[in-house]
Motif scaffolding. Structure first.
Motif, PDB file in Angstrom:
ATOM      1  N   ALA A 143      -1.594  -1.585   6.760  1.00 15.37           N
ATOM      2  CA  ALA A 143      -2.229  -0.484   7.485  1.00 15.37           C
ATOM      3  C   ALA A 143      -1.207   0.453   8.114  1.00 15.37           C
ATOM      4  CB  ALA A 143      -3.153  -1.044   8.566  1.00 15.37           C
ATOM      5  N   SER A 144      -0.116  -0.096   8.616  1.00 14.27           N
ATOM      6  CA  SER A 144       0.865   0.719   9.339  1.00 14.27           C
ATOM      7  C   SER A 144       1.715   1.580   8.426  1.00 14.27           C
ATOM      8  CB  SER A 144       1.783  -0.186  10.172  1.00 14.27           C
ATOM      9  OG  SER A 144       1.055  -0.896  11.156  1.00 14.27           O
ATOM     10  N   PHE A 145       2.022   1.059   7.223  1.00 14.44           N
ATOM     11  CA  PHE A 145       2.999   1.740   6.380  1.00 14.44           C
ATOM     12  C   PHE A 145       2.422   2.213   5.057  1.00 14.44           C
ATOM     13  CE2 PHE A 145       5.149  -1.525   8.991  1.00 14.44           C
ATOM     14  CZ  PHE A 145       5.714  -0.651   9.923  1.00 14.44           C
ATOM     15  N   GLY A 146       1.118   2.090   4.887  1.00 11.85           N
ATOM     16  CA  GLY A 146       0.425   2.739   3.785  1.00 11.85           C
ATOM     17  C   GLY A 146       0.374   1.992   2.473  1.00 11.85           C
ATOM     18  N   GLY A 147       1.030   0.820   2.383  1.00 10.24           N
ATOM     19  CA  GLY A 147       0.980   0.041   1.160  1.00 10.24           C
ATOM     20  C   GLY A 147       1.636   0.774  -0.013  1.00 10.24           C
ATOM     21  N   PRO A 148       1.524   0.208  -1.195  1.00 10.68           N
ATOM     22  CA  PRO A 148       0.772  -1.005  -1.528  1.00 10.68           C
ATOM     23  C   PRO A 148       1.504  -2.304  -1.200  1.00 10.68           C
ATOM     24  CG  PRO A 148       1.776  -0.158  -3.519  1.00 10.68           C
ATOM     25  CD  PRO A 148       2.129   0.816  -2.414  1.00 10.68           C
ATOM     26  N   PHE A 149       2.783  -2.178  -0.761  1.00  8.90           N
ATOM     27  CA  PHE A 149       3.511  -3.363  -0.343  1.00  8.90           C
ATOM     28  C   PHE A 149       3.510  -3.437   1.181  1.00  8.90           C
ATOM     29  CE2 PHE A 149       5.082  -2.484  -4.636  1.00  8.90           C
ATOM     30  CZ  PHE A 149       4.907  -3.743  -5.216  1.00  8.90           C
ATOM     31  N   LEU A 150       4.046  -4.502   1.736  1.00  9.35           N
ATOM     32  CA  LEU A 150       3.867  -4.757   3.162  1.00  9.35           C
ATOM     33  C   LEU A 150       4.554  -3.733   4.051  1.00  9.35           C
ATOM     34  CD1 LEU A 150       4.183  -8.657   3.351  1.00  9.35           C
ATOM     35  CD2 LEU A 150       2.108  -7.253   3.344  1.00  9.35           C
ATOM     36  N   ALA A 151       5.661  -3.153   3.595  1.00 10.04           N
ATOM     37  CA  ALA A 151       6.383  -2.196   4.431  1.00 10.04           C
ATOM     38  C   ALA A 151       6.444  -0.813   3.797  1.00 10.04           C
ATOM     39  CB  ALA A 151       7.795  -2.705   4.731  1.00 10.04           C
ATOM     40  N   GLY A 152       5.478  -0.511   2.927  1.00 17.00           N
ATOM     41  CA  GLY A 152       5.440   0.815   2.331  1.00 17.00           C
ATOM     42  C   GLY A 152       5.187   0.785   0.846  1.00 17.00           C
ATOM     43  N   ASP A 153       5.710   1.798   0.163  1.00 14.19           N
ATOM     44  CA  ASP A 153       5.371   1.969  -1.257  1.00 14.19           C
ATOM     45  C   ASP A 153       6.271   1.188  -2.194  1.00 14.19           C
ATOM     46  OD1 ASP A 153       7.680   3.425  -0.952  1.00 14.19           O
ATOM     47  OD2 ASP A 153       6.858   5.327  -1.679  1.00 14.19           O
ATOM     48  N   SER A 154       7.275   0.478  -1.659  1.00 13.87           N
ATOM     49  CA  SER A 154       8.203  -0.264  -2.507  1.00 13.87           C
ATOM     50  C   SER A 154       8.277  -1.725  -2.094  1.00 13.87           C
ATOM     51  CB  SER A 154       9.619   0.344  -2.425  1.00 13.87           C
ATOM     52  OG  SER A 154       9.620   1.694  -2.853  1.00 13.87           O
ATOM     53  N   PHE A 155       8.541  -2.580  -3.069  1.00 12.51           N
ATOM     54  CA  PHE A 155       8.817  -3.992  -2.811  1.00 12.51           C
ATOM     55  C   PHE A 155      10.125  -4.100  -2.043  1.00 12.51           C
ATOM     56  CE2 PHE A 155      10.877  -7.979  -3.793  1.00 12.51           C
ATOM     57  CZ  PHE A 155       9.860  -8.914  -3.836  1.00 12.51           C
ATOM     58  N   THR A 156      10.100  -4.836  -0.914  1.00 12.08           N
ATOM     59  CA  THR A 156      11.307  -5.030  -0.112  1.00 12.08           C
ATOM     60  C   THR A 156      11.411  -6.497   0.300  1.00 12.08           C
ATOM     61  OG1 THR A 156      10.189  -4.466   1.971  1.00 12.08           O
ATOM     62  CG2 THR A 156      11.261  -2.654   0.757  1.00 12.08           C
ATOM     63  N   ALA A 157      12.384  -6.768   1.169  1.00 10.82           N
ATOM     64  CA  ALA A 157      12.670  -8.146   1.565  1.00 10.82           C
ATOM     65  C   ALA A 157      11.464  -8.853   2.175  1.00 10.82           C
ATOM     66  CB  ALA A 157      13.834  -8.166   2.555  1.00 10.82           C
TER      67      ALA A 157
END
Length: 230
Positions: A143-157
């Motif tokens: 919800a906070s960073f817009g998805g689709p991944f947990l911290a935004g639009d890219s797969f991160t740590a």
């Protein structure tokens, strides 16, 4: 070339995290697997300079152990390990640290086994609290960073750190709301997750201690791993 030392893909949640991060970054590396239970494994890792546990990254003269330390080391040379946005990066680091040190009941009752589906006999209250906290973190990030991944639009740590939990949610048939279900399916469809699962199902090893963990709190309803002679 970088070498990442790992253990059984079916069981080793700690090994999955840096392996998946490196895979999704497209890094050129070799993975070296020593199965749990092999007597030479601990000494082999200690001889390389680590703690005797996996995962461990060897990159030239550098030896780095512990999954979080490995990801931080990768971030020194490779963009994309952490989110670019400062707020998202701070949240991702906090969520990774919480996953790294917490969720003891989830780890104990729902041990990772990629190829097996288990029906729990019951879901005790401490496990419910861990599941609720995972869901709260996922929903907060999405919800906070817009998805689709947990911290935004890219797969991160932070996605790499929760990847073993994704396998646990599927394997123990844990319930999650629709937005988290979509995240689960997105993670399971990643090339790296599909590759890890394929290789896990082909493993010819069974570790008695890890196998016993599967039936302490439930019963196996499906085993998709290759059959082995006992």
């Amino acid at each position: 070339m970088k070498t990442l030392y790992i253990a059984n893909r079916n069981y080793s949640s700690w090994s999955l995290r840096p392996w998946l991060m490196m895979r999704e970054l497209g890094l050129d590396f070799h993975d070296h697997l020593i199965p749990f239970g092999q007597q030479e494994a601990w000494q082999a890792y200690r001889d390389l300079g680590g703690s005797g546990k996996v995962p461990m990254l060897v990159d030239g003269n550098r030896v780095v152990w512990d999954s979080l330390a490995i990801l931080e080391t990768l971030a020194e040379d490779h963009a994309g390990v952490w989110p670019k946005d400062g707020e998202a990066r701070a949240w991702a680091r906090s969520a990774c640290a919480e996953m790294h040190s917490g969720f003891a009941t989830l780890r104990d009752i729902c041990t990772m086994n990629v190829g097996v589906t288990v029906q729990l006999n019951t879901v005790p209250e401490p496990l419910e609290r861990d599941i609720e906290r995972v869901i709260a973190l996922w929903q907060q990030g999405l919800a906070s960073f817009g998805g689709p991944f947990l911290a935004g639009d890219s797969f991160t740590a932070v996605d790499a750190f929760f990847a073993p939990v994704v396998f646990r949610f599927r394997g123990y048939q844990l319930k999650a709301p629709e937005d988290c279900q979509q995240y689960l399916q997105r993670m399971l469809s990643l090339p790296g997750m599909r590759e890890w699962e394929r290789l896990a199902l082909e493993e010819p090893w069974r570790d008695p201690a890890h196998e016993d963990d599967l039936t302490r709190y439930g019963h196996i309803v499906e085993d998709r791993r290759i059959a082995i002679e006992r």
